[in-house]
Scaffold this motif. Sequence first.
Motif, short mmCIF file in Angstrom:
data_model
loop_
_atom_site.label_atom_id
_atom_site.label_comp_id
_atom_site.label_asym_id
_atom_site.label_seq_id
_atom_site.Cartn_x
_atom_site.Cartn_y
_atom_site.Cartn_z
N ASP A 57 0.78 -1.23 0.00
CA ASP A 57 0.00 0.00 0.00
C ASP A 57 0.82 1.28 0.00
OD1 ASP A 57 -0.80 -1.05 3.31
OD2 ASP A 57 0.98 -0.01 2.63
N CYS A 65 -8.18 -5.47 1.62
CA CYS A 65 -7.19 -4.56 2.19
C CYS A 65 -7.85 -3.59 3.16
CB CYS A 65 -6.46 -3.79 1.09
SG CYS A 65 -5.31 -4.78 0.13
N VAL A 90 -0.86 -3.99 6.71
CA VAL A 90 -1.28 -2.73 6.10
C VAL A 90 -0.75 -1.60 6.97
CG1 VAL A 90 -3.36 -3.61 5.00
CG2 VAL A 90 -3.46 -2.78 7.34
#
Length: 655
Positions: free
Chosen positions: A240, A300, A346
């Motif tokens: 990310d 996600c 993440v």
Amino acid sequence: MEGYRIRYIDDIKFYTNRGSAVEVKNNLKRFVGPNQYMIAIYDTYVHKKGHLNPCIHFGLLTSDQLHPLLLKDHRFCEVLTRGNPFYRVFFDIDFKGKNVKDPLELVKEKISSILPNAQFNVSGSHKVYEDGTEKYSYYIIVDNYHAEDLDDFAPIKAFCLNNKIHGFDESVYRNDGLLKCINQSKGACRVQRLISGSEDLLQHTVMHENLGESVHINTVPTVQACVKEAAIKRKRKAVDSPVTKNAKKIKLLDVQFPKMNLQTPPELDIYSDPPATLLRFLPNYSRGHHFQLSHIICTCIARWCKYVSLKWEDFWEWNKQKDASPEREAKYIRYWATMNLNLHPVTSKLVSSYLSIFVHDKEVLKTHPVRQMIASYNTHFDHQTEMRHIGTDDHVKAKNNKHVIMHVPLGGAKSHSTMTWLRDHIKQNPEATVLWLTCRIALAKDQCGRIEKLTDCYNWKYYDKLSRREKKDSERIQEQYFVCSIQSLHYARGLYDVVVIDECETLLKSFDPENKCVKNMELTWGLFQVLLRDAKKVVYLDGFITQITKGLLDDMKQPFYIAGSSRPPPPRQMIVCDTSTYIYDQIQKSIDNGEKVFVATGAKGEKSPSRQDSVEHIVSTILKNNPGWKYGREVVAYHGGTQAAKKALENGTVN
């Protein structure tokens, strides 16, 4: 296996094509039989031009076949393939340097800190090079701990990354990785000899021989606690990390996020809004829409929700906008219950990155913190000190207060009086620890010499004087008297009795995300708050105190004392100038009105003196437009430039 060159060792075939070792290895995996394991051999062959080329042979052996072969150096390595019933916990240590000590005992101590009662089987080698450099190499098997999949080694990999300074290698924990066997070498005459532990050579391997009484590392809390940001940095970047702001799309797990360019809601603030609010502003269109989000992006977002402590209900309220069918809800309930943030991490900034890069215009979003900062500046503060010098008497008056603000204009001896007070404090409390914290690297360096003289203490340590090894050493003993900038706060060790914050307003504003002054902002802010919470005395120095400093102390619910006498504040206003002409108009207008002016600009000027917004050009213009004014008296400027630049400032000229 047809078409490959074969080498025989005790009638066991080892294959190579002298080219792509991956091709041989992958083809050989199809022939793995019961209780067979893949072994690699480091080898060489004579090229047709006469020189030696390296190559790798691969073969399949059972544990019974491997055991007698380990008595001699065949250059064997285990191939860490997936699908094995177990993997003993192992560590690869490579420690190199001049005049270094054998790291083995320290390494064992580090491992024992996360694996209690660890039983070590150690093999290794030691080599001294011609220039005096020594290399210690160890393979350590922990016989009473195991994993059932290579992915289970993620926390061990994190531990190795965090202790890399001690020789731990984190790169070996991968599929098809090669791990040198005991009594073997790579052809460099460094054989991994038995150092300690079991004399059964198979107990020094990762996948061979049966396990005894062993504990799965997933059940050990001290192991699972090792997973930190540093250990998953590369994974986070792949998952990310946003691309450049001019990019149209970002590739996220092979799925592209659509560039929407929607109108920016005026109430959205990606820098201070809570996670639930950010999620509410993230669009999630129904199936078939042009901006439909993929399943992978939705997963996600699910991991992000769990990472920032949102509940399942919060995530599903957002996710059902795409499809609220019971089948889809059941699928995501299962995913929510089984997701592993260690394996698929993440960052807390995932949704704010989506919003700023793909959903809205980042340049518009940037105006929100600017407006907040202007509002904070333009809010009257209920204290203004008289134009006077302060001294140690002001510190004595505040002896019963933990938080003390030294608020006098420029030249009011804030730093001088504080250093003088520190001299008396150090004499009365010789065991006290002191941290002098600055807002800029250059300002920290400027204290060198001055702080020693005024405190009558010559044991001050500066972060920029630390060696690279000292900076990385997490076990470094705390410096009793330490000077560093907020950008380097992570180099400080432990807590301090006295914390002095020089230019506190600028330091606090450095945490504005748009300023990009502080790396690892969340970590640094956490360390900063802990220092303030546990210190016995905190002294804030600044000539321009606003609601920013006062708000920090109010949020901490801490009383504070301000040096000097209170009186109504003068009018104060912050103006953001978009053009150089506007800058000079506002400066001269304020001067003509008899007002004090503070100008902040991002350019020094010694390399580009023609820049209209540079420090040198502004100073030169002010002196030119106001005859009789002198640099250092009516005009004071500062930047961490060269001596030539400072001389130009003093002369009020631009070359």
